[in-house]
Design a protein around this motif. Structure first.
Motif, mmCIF file in Angstrom:
data_model
loop_
_atom_site.group_PDB
_atom_site.id
_atom_site.type_symbol
_atom_site.label_atom_id
_atom_site.label_comp_id
_atom_site.label_asym_id
_atom_site.label_seq_id
_atom_site.Cartn_x
_atom_site.Cartn_y
_atom_site.Cartn_z
ATOM 1 N N VAL A 1 -131.460 -15.826 76.815
ATOM 2 C CA VAL A 1 -131.419 -15.370 75.422
ATOM 3 C C VAL A 1 -132.375 -14.199 75.228
ATOM 4 N N GLY A 2 -131.847 -13.112 74.637
ATOM 5 C CA GLY A 2 -132.666 -11.963 74.315
ATOM 6 C C GLY A 2 -133.018 -11.929 72.838
ATOM 7 N N LYS A 3 -133.315 -10.753 72.355
ATOM 8 C CA LYS A 3 -133.754 -10.605 70.967
ATOM 9 C C LYS A 3 -132.641 -10.942 69.990
ATOM 10 N N ASP A 4 -131.454 -10.373 70.199
ATOM 11 C CA ASP A 4 -130.321 -10.595 69.286
ATOM 12 C C ASP A 4 -129.027 -10.789 70.063
ATOM 13 N N TRP A 5 -129.136 -11.264 71.299
ATOM 14 C CA TRP A 5 -127.996 -11.457 72.192
ATOM 15 C C TRP A 5 -128.306 -12.586 73.158
ATOM 16 N N PHE A 6 -127.268 -13.031 73.849
ATOM 17 C CA PHE A 6 -127.498 -14.006 74.913
ATOM 18 C C PHE A 6 -126.421 -13.870 75.976
ATOM 19 N N VAL A 7 -126.785 -14.259 77.183
ATOM 20 C CA VAL A 7 -125.859 -14.262 78.309
ATOM 21 C C VAL A 7 -125.299 -15.665 78.453
ATOM 22 N N ALA A 8 -123.995 -15.763 78.667
ATOM 23 C CA ALA A 8 -123.365 -17.079 78.803
ATOM 24 C C ALA A 8 -122.222 -17.015 79.803
ATOM 25 N N GLN A 9 -121.967 -18.155 80.412
ATOM 26 C CA GLN A 9 -120.768 -18.321 81.224
ATOM 27 C C GLN A 9 -119.675 -18.889 80.328
ATOM 28 N N ILE A 10 -118.609 -18.115 80.099
ATOM 29 C CA ILE A 10 -117.479 -18.613 79.308
ATOM 30 C C ILE A 10 -116.602 -19.481 80.208
ATOM 31 N N ILE B 1 -121.989 -11.061 77.732
ATOM 32 C CA ILE B 1 -123.183 -10.753 76.945
ATOM 33 C C ILE B 1 -122.742 -10.783 75.492
ATOM 34 N N ILE B 2 -123.280 -11.708 74.734
ATOM 35 C CA ILE B 2 -122.741 -12.019 73.407
ATOM 36 C C ILE B 2 -123.761 -11.667 72.324
ATOM 37 N N ALA B 3 -123.303 -10.978 71.296
ATOM 38 C CA ALA B 3 -124.155 -10.672 70.148
ATOM 39 C C ALA B 3 -124.293 -11.916 69.274
ATOM 40 N N VAL B 4 -125.510 -12.276 68.934
ATOM 41 C CA VAL B 4 -125.716 -13.428 68.051
ATOM 42 C C VAL B 4 -125.031 -13.201 66.709
ATOM 43 N N SER B 5 -125.025 -11.950 66.253
ATOM 44 C CA SER B 5 -124.403 -11.632 64.966
ATOM 45 C C SER B 5 -122.890 -11.786 65.004
ATOM 46 N N GLY B 6 -122.304 -11.878 66.220
ATOM 47 C CA GLY B 6 -120.859 -12.042 66.336
ATOM 48 C C GLY B 6 -120.382 -13.473 66.192
ATOM 49 N N ILE B 7 -121.330 -14.401 66.045
ATOM 50 C CA ILE B 7 -120.972 -15.814 65.949
ATOM 51 C C ILE B 7 -120.571 -16.163 64.515
ATOM 52 N N ALA C 1 -137.494 -22.306 59.387
ATOM 53 C CA ALA C 1 -137.683 -20.971 59.960
ATOM 54 C C ALA C 1 -136.789 -20.710 61.168
ATOM 55 N N LEU C 2 -136.032 -21.717 61.623
ATOM 56 C CA LEU C 2 -135.195 -21.545 62.808
ATOM 57 C C LEU C 2 -134.040 -20.591 62.546
ATOM 58 N N SER C 3 -133.738 -19.752 63.527
ATOM 59 C CA SER C 3 -132.569 -18.875 63.473
ATOM 60 C C SER C 3 -131.518 -19.400 64.452
ATOM 61 N N ILE C 4 -130.303 -18.854 64.372
ATOM 62 C CA ILE C 4 -129.273 -19.234 65.347
ATOM 63 C C ILE C 4 -129.745 -18.888 66.750
ATOM 64 N N ARG C 5 -130.401 -17.737 66.865
ATOM 65 C CA ARG C 5 -130.939 -17.328 68.173
ATOM 66 C C ARG C 5 -131.918 -18.381 68.697
ATOM 67 N N ASP C 6 -132.787 -18.899 67.839
ATOM 68 C CA ASP C 6 -133.752 -19.931 68.249
ATOM 69 C C ASP C 6 -133.044 -21.185 68.743
ATOM 70 N N ARG C 7 -131.957 -21.553 68.058
ATOM 71 C CA ARG C 7 -131.264 -22.786 68.425
ATOM 72 C C ARG C 7 -130.508 -22.622 69.747
ATOM 73 N N ILE C 8 -129.964 -21.431 69.978
ATOM 74 C CA ILE C 8 -129.324 -21.170 71.277
ATOM 75 C C ILE C 8 -130.375 -21.193 72.375
ATOM 76 N N PHE C 9 -131.536 -20.597 72.108
ATOM 77 C CA PHE C 9 -132.630 -20.580 73.079
ATOM 78 C C PHE C 9 -133.046 -22.004 73.441
ATOM 79 N N ALA C 10 -133.142 -22.874 72.437
ATOM 80 C CA ALA C 10 -133.521 -24.267 72.695
ATOM 81 C C ALA C 10 -132.470 -24.956 73.568
ATOM 82 N N LEU C 11 -131.205 -24.631 73.353
ATOM 83 C CA LEU C 11 -130.138 -25.241 74.151
ATOM 84 C C LEU C 11 -130.243 -24.832 75.622
ATOM 85 N N THR C 12 -130.690 -23.593 75.883
ATOM 86 C CA THR C 12 -130.805 -23.152 77.276
ATOM 87 C C THR C 12 -131.912 -23.899 78.004
#
Length: 212
Positions: A89-98, A109-115, A53-64
């Motif tokens: 991490v938000g609903k379908d986006w996340f903030v990151a330091q590049i 501010i990165i769209a999860v769908s852009g990955i 059931a994990l999404s990419i968003r969930d996995r990014i959230f776990a990394l934070t």
């Protein structure tokens, strides 16, 4: 030494009691092993279901939330490879330091769908899966009674509208190019970038927005 019938009965009873004790002990041990095996099988099944059931968003959230997590390599649609530290991490986006490449360094501010893909080390891969079902953390205990965090319900369009209200200079990046200016408005399915001229872009094509 003479053994009387009474002594013999006592000895036989003691032997029988010892035999029964050993029998019950063996049965208890066998039952414990079977129950442990059943519990482990159930936990294994639940863990497989959780990971499915994990999404990419969930996995990014776990990394934070992973302690001492190293920068993550993310390939965006369009081919740009970013080395970044996800922070929120938000609903379908996340903030990151590049952090890399140099021309892209900064807050984004990165769209999860852009990955397109994420390249994870073995440690990051394990951390991104979150805690297994047989581990109960303090955060889990809190989440049982807590309402879902507001940030997890905020959409990408909503956060871009808020950035637009602040009139920040941005690079709005799509797979086709980069557009510098301010976000003048965000519609239901598009974003308007104001600069020397107004550029209207489909919201679904905006990979990330870098704050200058």
């Amino acid at each position: 030494m003479w053994i009387t019938p009474a002594d013999s009965q006592v000895h036989s009873l003691a032997s029988l009691t010892m035999t029964l004790d050993n029998l019950f002990h063996d049965l208890e041990s066998q039952l414990e092993r079977e129950l442990d095996a059943q519990l482990q099988n159930r936990l294994d099944d639940e863990e497989r279901e959780r990971q499915c059931a994990l999404s990419i968003r969930d996995r990014i959230f776990a990394l934070t939330h992973a302690a001492g997590c190293d920068p993550v390599t993310v390939v965006m649609k369009g081919g740009v490879t970013l080395v970044l530290l996800p922070e929120r991490v938000g609903k379908d986006w996340f903030v990151a330091q590049i952090l890399e490449p140099h021309d892209f360094v900064g807050l984004a501010i990165i769209a999860v769908s852009g990955i397109e893909s994420m390249v994870l080390t073995p440690e990051q891969n394990k951390a991104s899966l979150g805690e297994s079902v047989d581990v109960l953390s303090a955060a889990d205990l809190h989440s049982i009674s807590a309402r879902p965090r507001l940030i997890a319900q905020v959409s990408y369009a909503f956060v871009l509208r808020d950035v637009g209200r602040r009139r920040k200079q941005l690079d709005v990046v799509t797979s086709a190019g980069k557009y510098r200016g301010t976000i003048d408005r965000v519609g239901a399915d598009h974003i308007e970038v104001g600069g020397q001229s107004a550029v209207v872009l489909p919201l679904k094509d905006v990979l990330y927005v870098r704050v200058l």
